[in-house]
Design an enzyme around this catalytic site. Structure first.
Site, PDB file in Angstrom:
ATOM      1  N   THR A 103      -1.265  -2.754   0.869  1.00 43.86           N
ATOM      2  CA  THR A 103      -2.251  -1.829   1.413  1.00 43.86           C
ATOM      3  C   THR A 103      -2.627  -0.788   0.371  1.00 43.86           C
ATOM      4  O   THR A 103      -1.816  -0.435  -0.488  1.00 43.86           O
ATOM      5  CB  THR A 103      -1.720  -1.091   2.646  1.00 43.86           C
ATOM      6  OG1 THR A 103      -0.692  -0.166   2.240  1.00 43.86           O
ATOM      7  CG2 THR A 103      -1.171  -2.048   3.680  1.00 43.86           C
ATOM      8  N   ASP A 104      -3.860  -0.302   0.452  1.00 45.30           N
ATOM      9  CA  ASP A 104      -4.183   0.902  -0.299  1.00 45.30           C
ATOM     10  C   ASP A 104      -3.294   2.015   0.225  1.00 45.30           C
ATOM     11  O   ASP A 104      -2.721   1.936   1.309  1.00 45.30           O
ATOM     12  CB  ASP A 104      -5.670   1.246  -0.134  1.00 45.30           C
ATOM     13  CG  ASP A 104      -6.202   2.054  -1.312  1.00 45.30           C
ATOM     14  OD1 ASP A 104      -5.401   2.677  -2.035  1.00 45.30           O
ATOM     15  OD2 ASP A 104      -7.433   2.059  -1.505  1.00 45.30           O
ATOM     16  N   TRP A 105      -3.206   3.083  -0.545  1.00 41.19           N
ATOM     17  CA  TRP A 105      -2.229   4.124  -0.247  1.00 41.19           C
ATOM     18  C   TRP A 105      -2.570   4.814   1.081  1.00 41.19           C
ATOM     19  O   TRP A 105      -3.632   5.405   1.237  1.00 41.19           O
ATOM     20  CB  TRP A 105      -2.177   5.107  -1.399  1.00 41.19           C
ATOM     21  CG  TRP A 105      -1.171   4.740  -2.461  1.00 41.19           C
ATOM     22  CD1 TRP A 105      -0.287   5.587  -3.052  1.00 41.19           C
ATOM     23  CD2 TRP A 105      -0.906   3.457  -3.041  1.00 41.19           C
ATOM     24  NE1 TRP A 105       0.504   4.904  -3.959  1.00 41.19           N
ATOM     25  CE2 TRP A 105       0.146   3.601  -3.971  1.00 41.19           C
ATOM     26  CE3 TRP A 105      -1.444   2.187  -2.856  1.00 41.19           C
ATOM     27  CZ2 TRP A 105       0.663   2.535  -4.712  1.00 41.19           C
ATOM     28  CZ3 TRP A 105      -0.934   1.122  -3.603  1.00 41.19           C
ATOM     29  CH2 TRP A 105       0.103   1.297  -4.509  1.00 41.19           C
ATOM     30  N   ALA A 160      -3.278   3.320   3.821  1.00 41.39           N
ATOM     31  CA  ALA A 160      -4.351   2.603   4.516  1.00 41.39           C
ATOM     32  C   ALA A 160      -3.845   1.853   5.737  1.00 41.39           C
ATOM     33  O   ALA A 160      -4.656   1.349   6.513  1.00 41.39           O
ATOM     34  CB  ALA A 160      -5.040   1.621   3.568  1.00 41.39           C
TER      35      ALA A 160
END
Length: 855
Positions: A335-337, A339
């Site tokens: 995941t993006d940070w 997200a």
């Protein structure tokens, strides 16, 4: 059972706090309501403490805080949006069948995971505090170290003795696949030298759909083919150094406005923007990721946004269906940070790792496995994918360097990883500089004795290090900037670079003019310098256009810079304008001024910016850069693709559930201009040279085997007979990473000759191939509703250097994928029957040769 059904109906009317918006959109249709299944689903939806698998934690507050609050006591119902993103379950279990290298990695990974406890398995699926921007857990008894993640696509950010490479958009402007590979190799070497296991790049999301998109500069141009070549070659280079490349952001992350829960929303509450696309349009944005996967990318990052009203990090259609099934992805999804918007939903939808902490997983993931909400096989697959990518990169051989990064970038003995990369940075800086105007040979300069230098972009910003991780300024100060008060070498945000030094244009010009025993006069700050130097050989005006993560651009030009150019041009008959820009920059207020005799779009060239520019100005390098996007005459020419969506364009839209319907389909950038017959100022692929080139001898061949063509069936410039191929890839052939193998087979080869027909300068020509795919029967009957673009880029080759009178060959291989369209009914790439058109030329509108063939 009636009681459970009633409870389920009540839960649907409640805000789906911890599982996250869109969970049922992906899950509900797949659930069989046995007693156990109903209880598991209810526990997942309500986060009941008795199930506790998804109870909130402080570490996940940044991604979910607003989810646990109520909007005026109650959130609007999500029911109207359920099912808009089709469910796809279960997550495919990877096994390494793509290649012998993946197979070996999986054999070793499975041998390790088979020995692990549930706690050890989840240790590999989450982030922990540590020296890197992302750190996994370790399993010491099995000699598995913590894995280090670090930004960004254009170099190791925020660390000492690391290089600042050109941005992705500048690299794309080189239109040179070899330079893209060398770029990836150098960036990868610096990551490896710093002990970083996973580099957070390259990037093709955003693709550049929105002209004012805040992160377009990090990507590789506004065409999926161009971006795909860049993604593939960079991944190949980065992973050639043994570093895991992360292709991001998957998928449809095309704007910054409302990209996250609550961001830019009324009262700080409301969902992220939903990119609503059809199946065929979806594949256009998937295209560059196919190249990255084919090149062996070990990681893919999912973004913050929603797609068809399902958050992309829990969108089973995208992760399970497209990425892991259709494209055969063997690596892991991170995941993006912050997200992650759910626990069970994201796990079952195909996410494999959450960053930067445990999010909704950690111990809660173990409990979800124990209570059956998440299958143990799924947790095993998550950890196995992570280990397989690590092993595939060869990082287990004991030679990988120790971690050499730290928050703030200050270590007692920092590792110097710069090597000789400054030379490559300088080369790419010049190769990606685009000459768009040159009247009467204004450039190259020939030993000028007197130059005037104007503009804020000519020198280095005086105080750029308030934030040591964000050169020039962080999110706290850069929101809404249209320009950068200093020479622009990178954009803002997590994808920015932090240079060890910057060679400014003024510094480089000073060195050159001193060598020629000339003189300079300068004014970096005045909007209308009062002193006029009528004996100057030329006046150089430096301006820029800034962009950053977290916000989209407010404008594609600015009045101060435009007025500065006009003020200098009012008296200086040889005004040369240099524009450093983080994407599209409109120029019409001054481009036709008779005293503006040369214009360079100089992009974001990295730390050697001044040297790269002077190489072009003085003719040491003949410009060959080409625009990776279209520059319009005015804002309105971009239509609805100018601004980021507010999410409320559709009548009756709910501001709590913002959505952007991609009504243009495949028609973005130059294809949008082609479809609507809009004449741009400078088209996609455009760029001038100090010489001229002529094109000839177009030939089209049928490819009968790799490297073998049937020349006797060729009639210049068209094939004499219809060639037969199967409509669809062979359904019995197993999928490998990157998609069906048949998609990558070469069906036709196109060749032509290019000659330097100009004066004394040798140079390189970027030869471009565009394909016109036959329209479907419906499109032929309804001309105004054509889905298929008139022409699409399907090849490019930077030929040369060629001396005066010298010629060279450009060869293009057209694969099945290049010639196919996504068939939404058959859910497969399809070759259409009919006449295919071929154009070869110097830009998307400067088309010199043409031909056809029939399938």
């Amino acid at each position: 059972m009636n009681h459970l059904s009633s409870l389920y109906e009540q839960l649907l009317r409640l805000p789906t706090s911890l599982p996250g918006p869109g969970y049922f959109a992906d899950q509900a249709k797949e659930v069989v309501f046995s007693m156990k299944g109903a209880v598991a689903l209810i526990c997942a939806a309500a986060s009941l403490q008795s199930c506790s698998s998804l109870s909130s934690s402080s570490s996940s507050s940044s991604s979910s805080t607003s989810s646990s609050q109520h909007h005026n006591g109650q959130y609007p119902s999500e029911l109207p949006y359920y099912g808009l993103s089709p469910p796809f379950y279960p997550t495919p279990v990877a096994n390494g069948t793509s290649s012998s290298r993946w197979s070996s990695a999986y054999q070793h990974a499975l041998a390790l995971t088979s020995q692990m406890t549930l706690l050890e398995l989840q240790n590999l699926t989450r982030g922990f505090p540590g020296p890197c921007v992302g750190n996994t857990g370790s399993i010491d008894r099995l000699s598995i170290p913590p894995l280090c993640f670090y930004d960004g696509p254009s170099g190791v950010r925020g660390q000492e003795l690391a290089s600042a490479f050109p941005a992705g958009i500048h690299l794309a402007a080189t239109w040179d696949a070899d330079l893209m590979y060398r770029y990836g190799r150098a960036v990868g070497a610096e990551y490896r030298g710093k002990g970083v296991n996973i580099a957070l790049g390259p990037l093709a999301g955003p693709l550049g759909r929105v002209a004012k998109g805040g992160r377009n500069w990090e990507g590789l141009g506004s065409d999926p083919y161009l971006a795909g070549v860049g993604m593939g070659r960079i991944v190949e280079g980065v992973q050639g150094e043994g570093v895991i490349a992360t292709a991001k952001h998957f998928l449809l992350n095309e704007q910054e406005y409302r990209r996250r829960w609550g961001q830019d929303a009324p009262d700080g509450e409301g969902h992220a923007i939903s990119a609503n696309v059809g199946d065929r349009t979806l594949r256009e944005y998937v295209w560059p990721f196919m190249d990255a996967l084919r090149a062996g990318a070990g990681a893919v990052m999912c973004g913050y946004n929603r797609a068809n009203h399902s958050y992309v990090c829990q969108n089973s259609k995208l992760l399970n269906g497209v990425l892991k099934t259709e494209l055969g992805f063997e690596g892991f999804v991170v995941t993006d940070w912050d997200a992650q918007m759910s626990g069970v939903a994201s796990a079952n939808a195909g996410a494999d790792m959450v960053m930067p902490r445990d999010g909704f997983w950690g111990e809660k993931l173990i409990e979800a496995v124990k209570n059956g909400s998440v299958a143990e096989e799924r947790l095993n697959d998550m950890a196995t994918r992570v280990l397989a990518a690590w092993l595939y990169a060869g990082q287990d051989d004991g030679t990988y360097p120790p971690v050499g990064v730290a928050p703030g970038g200050q270590l007692p003995d920092p590792v110097d990883v710069q090597a000789d990369h400054a030379d490559l940075i300088r080369e790419i800086g010049a190769a990606g500089t685009v000459l768009v105007k040159n009247v009467n040979g204004t450039l190259p300069l020939t030993q000028p004795k007197f130059l005037c230098v104007y503009g804020y972009d000519a020198i280095v910003k005086s105080t750029p290090w308030e934030n040591p991780d964000r050169y020039g300024g962080g999110y706290d100060v850069n929101r809404g900037w249209t320009t950068f008060n200093g020479t622009l070498i990178t954009g803002g945000g997590s994808g920015s670079s932090t240079p060890p030094y910057v060679v400014s244009p003024f510094e480089a010009l000073s060195h050159r003019i001193r060598k020629d025993r000339g003189m300079l006069r300068w004014d970096f700050h005045s909007a209308s310098p009062s002193q006029q130097y009528l004996n100057a050989d030329a006046c150089l005006v430096f301006i820029n256009a800034y962009a950053s993560e977290m916000s989209d651009r407010s404008a594609l030009s600015d009045a101060f810079s435009d007025d500065l150019v006009l003020n200098i041009a009012s008296w200086c008959s040889q005004t040369i304008v240099v524009v450093h820009s983080a994407g599209i920059r409109l120029v019409d207020p001054w481009i036709s001024h008779p005293n503006v005799t040369a214009v360079l779009m100089a992009g974001l060239p990295g730390q050697e910016t001044g040297n790269s520019l002077v190489d072009i100005l003085y003719g040491d390098v003949n410009p060959s850069g080409r625009l990776p996007y279209t520059i319009a005459k005015k804002d309105s020419d971009y239509g609805h693709l100018l601004n980021p969506s507010t999410g409320q364009e559709e009548e009756g839209g709910d501001p709590f559930f913002p959505e952007d319907v991609f009504v243009e389909g495949l028609h973005i950038d130059y294809r949008f201009f082609d479809r609507h017959n809009i004449t741009p100022r400078f088209e996609f692929g455009f760029g001038l040279s100090y010489t001229t080139f002529s094109y000839s001898d177009l030939n089209i061949y049928v490819s009968v085997a790799p490297g073998v063509v049937e020349e006797e069936t060729t009639m210049m410039p068209s094939l004499a007979a219809t060639t037969r191929f199967a409509k669809f890839p062979d359904p019995d052939t197993p999928i490998i990473q990157g998609g069906h193998p048949d998609l990558w087979e070469t069906l036709f080869v196109v060749r032509c000759r290019v000659e330097n027909s100009g004066g004394k300068y040798e140079g390189r020509e970027v030869v471009q191939l565009y394909v016109g795919i036959p329209a479907s029967k419906d499109e032929e009957e309804e001309e105004e509703d054509k889905e298929t673009p008139v022409r699409q880029l399907r090849g490019f080759k930077r030929v040369g250097p060629l001396a005066q009178g010298e010629d060279g060959e450009a060869e293009f291989e057209l694969t099945r994928r290049d010639l196919s369209v996504w068939d939404v009914e058959m859910q497969q790439w399809r070759l259409r029957r009919g006449k295919y058109k071929i154009w070869v030329g110097a830009s998307s509108r400067d088309l010199r040769l043409s031909g056809t063939f029939d399938i």
